[in-house]
Design an enzyme around this catalytic site. Sequence first.
Site, PDB file in Angstrom:
ATOM      1  N   HIS A 100       1.715   4.653  -3.162  1.00  0.00           N
ATOM      2  CA  HIS A 100       1.682   6.107  -3.067  1.00  0.00           C
ATOM      3  C   HIS A 100       2.847   6.786  -3.786  1.00  0.00           C
ATOM      4  CE1 HIS A 100      -1.860   6.447  -0.708  1.00  0.00           C
ATOM      5  NE2 HIS A 100      -1.389   5.748   0.311  1.00  0.00           N
ATOM      6  N   HIS A 102       0.821  -1.209   0.000  1.00  0.00           N
ATOM      7  CA  HIS A 102       0.000   0.000   0.000  1.00  0.00           C
ATOM      8  C   HIS A 102       0.860   1.266   0.000  1.00  0.00           C
ATOM      9  CE1 HIS A 102      -3.492   2.541   0.620  1.00  0.00           C
ATOM     10  NE2 HIS A 102      -2.839   3.145   1.592  1.00  0.00           N
ATOM     11  N   GLU A 103       1.884   1.287   0.829  1.00  0.00           N
ATOM     12  CA  GLU A 103       2.735   2.484   0.861  1.00  0.00           C
ATOM     13  C   GLU A 103       3.467   2.670  -0.466  1.00  0.00           C
ATOM     14  OE1 GLU A 103       1.971   4.332   2.985  1.00  0.00           O
ATOM     15  OE2 GLU A 103       1.417   3.215   4.764  1.00  0.00           O
ATOM     16  N   TYR A 111     -10.685   5.127   0.833  1.00  0.00           N
ATOM     17  CA  TYR A 111      -9.869   3.947   0.549  1.00  0.00           C
ATOM     18  C   TYR A 111     -10.719   2.883  -0.156  1.00  0.00           C
ATOM     19  CZ  TYR A 111      -6.484   5.704   4.061  1.00  0.00           C
ATOM     20  OH  TYR A 111      -5.585   6.448   4.766  1.00  0.00           O
ATOM     21  N   GLU A 131      -5.831   7.524  -2.227  1.00  0.00           N
ATOM     22  CA  GLU A 131      -6.147   6.374  -1.381  1.00  0.00           C
ATOM     23  C   GLU A 131      -7.015   5.333  -2.090  1.00  0.00           C
ATOM     24  OE1 GLU A 131      -4.343   6.203   0.962  1.00  0.00           O
ATOM     25  OE2 GLU A 131      -4.076   8.084   2.016  1.00  0.00           O
TER      26      GLU A 131
END
Length: 577
Positions: free
Chosen positions: A340, A336-337, A419, A359
Amino acid sequence: MGRAISRASLLALAAALGATAALAQEPAAPVRESTEFTLNTDQPRAPEQLAVTFDRADLSIKVIPDDKAIDAVAVLDFTATAPIERLVVELDTLLTVSEVAVDGVAVPAGQWANPEGRMTVELGRTLQPGQTAQLRIAYAGQPRVAPNSPWDGGFQWATTPDGKPWIATAVQGEGCDLFWPCIDHPLAEPGRVDLHITVPSDLSAPSNGRFLGKQDHGDGWTTWNWSAAHPNTYAIALNIGPYAERTTEYRSRFGNTFPMTYWHLDSDDPAKVDALFAQFSPMMDFYEATVGPYPFADEKMGVVETPHLGMEHQTINAYGNEYKLDGRGFDWLLHHELSHEWFGNQLTNRNADDMWLHEGLGSYMQPLYDRWLNGEGWMQASLVNQRKGLANKFPVVSGSEKTEDQVYNGDIGPGNDIYSKGSLIAHSLRMLIGDEAFFRSVTRLVYGTATPRPGSLQPRFGTTEEFRTIVNEEAGRDLSWFFRGYLYQAALPDLRQTREGDRLSFEWVTGDGGVFPMPVEVEIDGRRQTLPMNDGRGSVTAPVSAHVRIDPDNKVLRRLEHIEAWKTAAAAAAADD
């Protein structure tokens, strides 16, 4: 990971993204509180801030673990785009300013002020368009201690299992001004930030951008030097601890190479480090194949282990998931990180109201990665997990400018719906327009072109309306109804059914009553057909005795009564406890 307001919100998000392990809660740290102004970010800029470009920030920061303090000098370069007579930046009043200078000349105390955290410095002249000014600020003190990092941010002064200092910053929700003077707004990214981080010599200080070497001063202190181009203001991060480094050279499918590095505690289990590090390359290949080339290949792809859960700090993503496994074959937080770097750092929303672009699209990458690794069934399971957590209390996008708190706080804004609901909206869009149009739309949004190539990438800003325009072009039709029905309404579209004999009729009802011509697949006794629903209505012949399934492949996000009943029962059970 994007900001969440509470641990409860994070638990819901973790469940939606597929994390099954419990999240540890450290005792809350005592708070020396900053001003209300400082604790808000993404606020309107002062006229003087709108009249400059922020060319460079050179930050020299000494981090003193024993005192939980910093001693710093910031040198900020600006170019005027309109006449101005003062410079304006933000800096937390918890930090004491000892010196202010412009172009090497000290500014008398009466000619600068920082009453609420917005510092105004008189120039003593009019800076004309095209002219430059260099602002130097020396400051020191104990910065805000994060009450619950990363969700309520600041500095986290922790210790490793063997008692060594372990320090991290995470300031997305509060802004860069918690520890360095900046223009605390996403549209005010500096062109470059140079970092000189001085720490005890037995510790390391990995940070953003390219590593420019370190200098041991011979007195127990060492300075680590980094340089990052166009970083998000909140993405500048200090990470200090007894780190060991794992590095490999990644060979991209686009023909370029760049380093991938993981800084982990030197006390970590080597087998767990190896297992996590082995995930870097396949994740990178997925993102490059799905979205486009890694945006910061001229610097690095970096991950650092932190005492908090995680945050998307450009080229130095924070990871604190403690190597937990959840049966999916990859670490959800790491994945997930990393999303970004594309959705947040390469593409930045122009305002927090469009935060779902970070998100939601970032969260959709995880079901897609489930599919990439293990097939369609795993993607569907991931989407069902996301589906269960929707609140549907506020629109994902309001259409007006918002602060981060107004978006992430589920009591006043969409909260975690940016999200999971954002992800499910993206999935419905992909199912509607097809893979080619969908992924070309995403690539154009992220890079500003459908054919990005390494070496020619520049970070950019985007909006929901821009994405709608791109989707319309790629799909070859006007899909404004889709964006209006899903993103600008709190309620999910409701597919209502009526029957008259063998005739089964359907009608879409949306939050604003607008026409919603979303096609729907209907399966009758094993035979499928697609109802075009051109005016939001459709019908089909289906004997009363037939077995009917609506949307058998779950392509369309819509109101489902059985999920509402389950959530109502769960809420009642929780209230009884």
